[in-house]
Write a protein that holds these residues in place. Structure first.
Motif, PDB file in Angstrom:
ATOM      1  N   GLU A   1      -4.139   8.670   1.649  1.00  0.00           N
ATOM      2  CA  GLU A   1      -3.588  10.024   1.580  1.00  0.00           C
ATOM      3  C   GLU A   1      -2.144  10.085   2.062  1.00  0.00           C
ATOM      4  O   GLU A   1      -1.384  10.917   1.606  1.00  0.00           O
ATOM      5  CB  GLU A   1      -4.465  10.989   2.364  1.00  0.00           C
ATOM      6  N   SER A   2      -1.801   9.240   3.020  1.00  0.00           N
ATOM      7  CA  SER A   2      -0.412   9.183   3.486  1.00  0.00           C
ATOM      8  C   SER A   2      -0.165   7.855   4.179  1.00  0.00           C
ATOM      9  O   SER A   2      -1.092   7.212   4.652  1.00  0.00           O
ATOM     10  CB  SER A   2      -0.098  10.341   4.438  1.00  0.00           C
ATOM     11  N   VAL A   3       1.096   7.462   4.200  1.00  0.00           N
ATOM     12  CA  VAL A   3       1.504   6.208   4.826  1.00  0.00           C
ATOM     13  C   VAL A   3       2.677   6.505   5.750  1.00  0.00           C
ATOM     14  O   VAL A   3       3.619   7.186   5.351  1.00  0.00           O
ATOM     15  CB  VAL A   3       1.926   5.160   3.769  1.00  0.00           C
ATOM     16  N   SER A   4       2.615   5.997   6.979  1.00  0.00           N
ATOM     17  CA  SER A   4       3.718   6.126   7.922  1.00  0.00           C
ATOM     18  C   SER A   4       4.250   4.738   8.236  1.00  0.00           C
ATOM     19  O   SER A   4       3.582   3.953   8.914  1.00  0.00           O
ATOM     20  CB  SER A   4       3.260   6.803   9.216  1.00  0.00           C
ATOM     21  N   ASN A   5       5.438   4.435   7.736  1.00  0.00           N
ATOM     22  CA  ASN A   5       6.052   3.142   8.012  1.00  0.00           C
ATOM     23  C   ASN A   5       6.556   3.069   9.451  1.00  0.00           C
ATOM     24  O   ASN A   5       6.710   1.981  10.000  1.00  0.00           O
ATOM     25  CB  ASN A   5       7.170   2.850   7.026  1.00  0.00           C
ATOM     26  N   ASP A   6       6.814   4.220  10.061  1.00  0.00           N
ATOM     27  CA  ASP A   6       7.277   4.240  11.451  1.00  0.00           C
ATOM     28  C   ASP A   6       6.199   3.746  12.407  1.00  0.00           C
ATOM     29  O   ASP A   6       6.473   2.966  13.311  1.00  0.00           O
ATOM     30  CB  ASP A   6       7.709   5.651  11.866  1.00  0.00           C
TER      31      ASP A   6
ATOM     32  N   VAL B   1      -5.645   4.557  10.237  1.00  0.00           N
ATOM     33  CA  VAL B   1      -5.842   3.135  10.516  1.00  0.00           C
ATOM     34  C   VAL B   1      -4.518   2.386  10.387  1.00  0.00           C
ATOM     35  O   VAL B   1      -3.573   2.873   9.777  1.00  0.00           O
ATOM     36  CB  VAL B   1      -6.881   2.515   9.551  1.00  0.00           C
ATOM     37  N   GLY B   2      -4.477   1.195  10.945  1.00  0.00           N
ATOM     38  CA  GLY B   2      -3.300   0.350  10.822  1.00  0.00           C
ATOM     39  C   GLY B   2      -3.159  -0.178   9.407  1.00  0.00           C
ATOM     40  O   GLY B   2      -4.141  -0.567   8.775  1.00  0.00           O
ATOM     41  N   LEU B   3      -1.945  -0.189   8.899  1.00  0.00           N
ATOM     42  CA  LEU B   3      -1.687  -0.660   7.536  1.00  0.00           C
ATOM     43  C   LEU B   3      -2.173  -2.089   7.311  1.00  0.00           C
ATOM     44  O   LEU B   3      -2.669  -2.423   6.239  1.00  0.00           O
ATOM     45  CB  LEU B   3      -0.204  -0.596   7.212  1.00  0.00           C
ATOM     46  N   VAL B   4      -2.025  -2.948   8.315  1.00  0.00           N
ATOM     47  CA  VAL B   4      -2.377  -4.356   8.157  1.00  0.00           C
ATOM     48  C   VAL B   4      -3.863  -4.533   7.875  1.00  0.00           C
ATOM     49  O   VAL B   4      -4.279  -5.565   7.367  1.00  0.00           O
ATOM     50  CB  VAL B   4      -1.916  -5.167   9.397  1.00  0.00           C
ATOM     51  N   MET B   5      -4.688  -3.518   8.142  1.00  0.00           N
ATOM     52  CA  MET B   5      -6.121  -3.596   7.928  1.00  0.00           C
ATOM     53  C   MET B   5      -6.529  -3.184   6.515  1.00  0.00           C
ATOM     54  O   MET B   5      -7.711  -3.156   6.195  1.00  0.00           O
ATOM     55  CB  MET B   5      -6.857  -2.710   8.940  1.00  0.00           C
ATOM     56  N   LEU B   6      -5.584  -2.868   5.650  1.00  0.00           N
ATOM     57  CA  LEU B   6      -5.890  -2.383   4.301  1.00  0.00           C
ATOM     58  C   LEU B   6      -5.641  -3.456   3.252  1.00  0.00           C
ATOM     59  O   LEU B   6      -4.698  -4.229   3.340  1.00  0.00           O
ATOM     60  CB  LEU B   6      -5.060  -1.154   3.988  1.00  0.00           C
ATOM     61  N   ARG B   7      -6.523  -3.457   2.238  1.00  0.00           N
ATOM     62  CA  ARG B   7      -6.363  -4.364   1.106  1.00  0.00           C
ATOM     63  C   ARG B   7      -6.422  -3.520  -0.162  1.00  0.00           C
ATOM     64  O   ARG B   7      -7.460  -2.913  -0.464  1.00  0.00           O
ATOM     65  CB  ARG B   7      -7.486  -5.404   1.090  1.00  0.00           C
ATOM     66  N   PRO B   8      -5.340  -3.437  -0.913  1.00  0.00           N
ATOM     67  CA  PRO B   8      -5.334  -2.623  -2.140  1.00  0.00           C
ATOM     68  C   PRO B   8      -6.241  -3.221  -3.199  1.00  0.00           C
ATOM     69  O   PRO B   8      -6.262  -4.426  -3.402  1.00  0.00           O
ATOM     70  CB  PRO B   8      -3.876  -2.648  -2.589  1.00  0.00           C
ATOM     71  N   ILE B   9      -7.030  -2.350  -3.850  1.00  0.00           N
ATOM     72  CA  ILE B   9      -7.872  -2.806  -4.959  1.00  0.00           C
ATOM     73  C   ILE B   9      -7.566  -2.068  -6.251  1.00  0.00           C
ATOM     74  O   ILE B   9      -7.918  -2.530  -7.320  1.00  0.00           O
ATOM     75  CB  ILE B   9      -9.375  -2.712  -4.619  1.00  0.00           C
ATOM     76  N   ALA B  10      -6.906  -0.905  -6.157  1.00  0.00           N
ATOM     77  CA  ALA B  10      -6.469  -0.164  -7.354  1.00  0.00           C
ATOM     78  C   ALA B  10      -5.176   0.545  -6.980  1.00  0.00           C
ATOM     79  O   ALA B  10      -5.110   1.244  -5.976  1.00  0.00           O
ATOM     80  CB  ALA B  10      -7.516   0.828  -7.790  1.00  0.00           C
ATOM     81  N   VAL B  11      -4.170   0.355  -7.786  1.00  0.00           N
ATOM     82  CA  VAL B  11      -2.849   0.914  -7.508  1.00  0.00           C
ATOM     83  C   VAL B  11      -2.712   2.269  -8.180  1.00  0.00           C
ATOM     84  O   VAL B  11      -3.133   2.450  -9.324  1.00  0.00           O
ATOM     85  CB  VAL B  11      -1.746  -0.049  -7.999  1.00  0.00           C
ATOM     86  N   ALA B  12      -2.116   3.232  -7.465  1.00  0.00           N
ATOM     87  CA  ALA B  12      -1.870   4.565  -8.025  1.00  0.00           C
ATOM     88  C   ALA B  12      -0.871   4.481  -9.168  1.00  0.00           C
ATOM     89  O   ALA B  12       0.026   3.653  -9.163  1.00  0.00           O
ATOM     90  CB  ALA B  12      -1.325   5.496  -6.930  1.00  0.00           C
TER      91      ALA B  12
ATOM     92  N   VAL C   1       0.847  -1.206   0.000  1.00  0.00           N
ATOM     93  CA  VAL C   1       0.000   0.000   0.000  1.00  0.00           C
ATOM     94  C   VAL C   1       0.875   1.245   0.000  1.00  0.00           C
ATOM     95  O   VAL C   1       1.837   1.355   0.761  1.00  0.00           O
ATOM     96  CB  VAL C   1      -0.938   0.005   1.233  1.00  0.00           C
ATOM     97  N   LYS C   2       0.520   2.197  -0.895  1.00  0.00           N
ATOM     98  CA  LYS C   2       1.247   3.469  -0.943  1.00  0.00           C
ATOM     99  C   LYS C   2       0.261   4.615  -1.197  1.00  0.00           C
ATOM    100  O   LYS C   2      -0.893   4.381  -1.522  1.00  0.00           O
ATOM    101  CB  LYS C   2       2.336   3.425  -2.015  1.00  0.00           C
ATOM    102  N   THR C   3       0.723   5.820  -1.027  1.00  0.00           N
ATOM    103  CA  THR C   3      -0.101   7.010  -1.208  1.00  0.00           C
ATOM    104  C   THR C   3      -0.722   7.019  -2.601  1.00  0.00           C
ATOM    105  O   THR C   3      -0.037   6.767  -3.589  1.00  0.00           O
ATOM    106  CB  THR C   3       0.739   8.286  -0.996  1.00  0.00           C
ATOM    107  N   GLY C   4      -2.033   7.283  -2.659  1.00  0.00           N
ATOM    108  CA  GLY C   4      -2.761   7.347  -3.924  1.00  0.00           C
ATOM    109  C   GLY C   4      -3.531   6.081  -4.254  1.00  0.00           C
ATOM    110  O   GLY C   4      -4.427   6.100  -5.089  1.00  0.00           O
ATOM    111  N   ASP C   5      -3.196   4.962  -3.604  1.00  0.00           N
ATOM    112  CA  ASP C   5      -3.904   3.708  -3.866  1.00  0.00           C
ATOM    113  C   ASP C   5      -5.353   3.787  -3.396  1.00  0.00           C
ATOM    114  O   ASP C   5      -5.679   4.529  -2.466  1.00  0.00           O
ATOM    115  CB  ASP C   5      -3.242   2.539  -3.132  1.00  0.00           C
TER     116      ASP C   5
END
Length: 87
Positions: free
Chosen positions: A49-54, A75-86, A28-32
């Motif tokens: 809108e933004s991702v914090s790896n920290d 939200v926590g990154l682990v809770m996301l599932r990408p469906i369209a990539v930026a 997952v990255k910004t814009g997805d």
């Protein structure tokens, strides 16, 4: 009262669900466009809108059908599932 005490005293075995057994969230990255792993959210999508790896969190905005700006959630990154990539 004994029922409640017994209920909380029980040991439960954690059963991993799909989000616990996959690492798709790592891409997952910004814009997805993503789905958020919550009950009864089929058809609701969010833009990252933004991702914090920290902190392992992302800021996501709900996509609306009428083009207005939806709510923003952190939200926590682990809770996301990408469906369209930026692009």
């Amino acid at each position: 009262m004994g029922f409640i005490k017994n209920f909380f005293a029980k040991q439960y075995v954690w059963k991993p669900n799909g989000h616990d057994t996959t690492d798709q969230w790592k891409s997952v990255k910004t814009g997805d466009i993503v789905e958020f792993a919550m009950t009864m959210t089929e058809g609701i999508t969010y833009a990252v809108e933004s991702v914090s790896n920290d902190t392992m969190e992302a800021k996501i905005r709900r996509q609306t059908t009428d083009g207005t700006r939806g709510e923003v959630y952190t939200v926590g990154l682990v809770m996301l599932r990408p469906i369209a990539v930026a692009k």
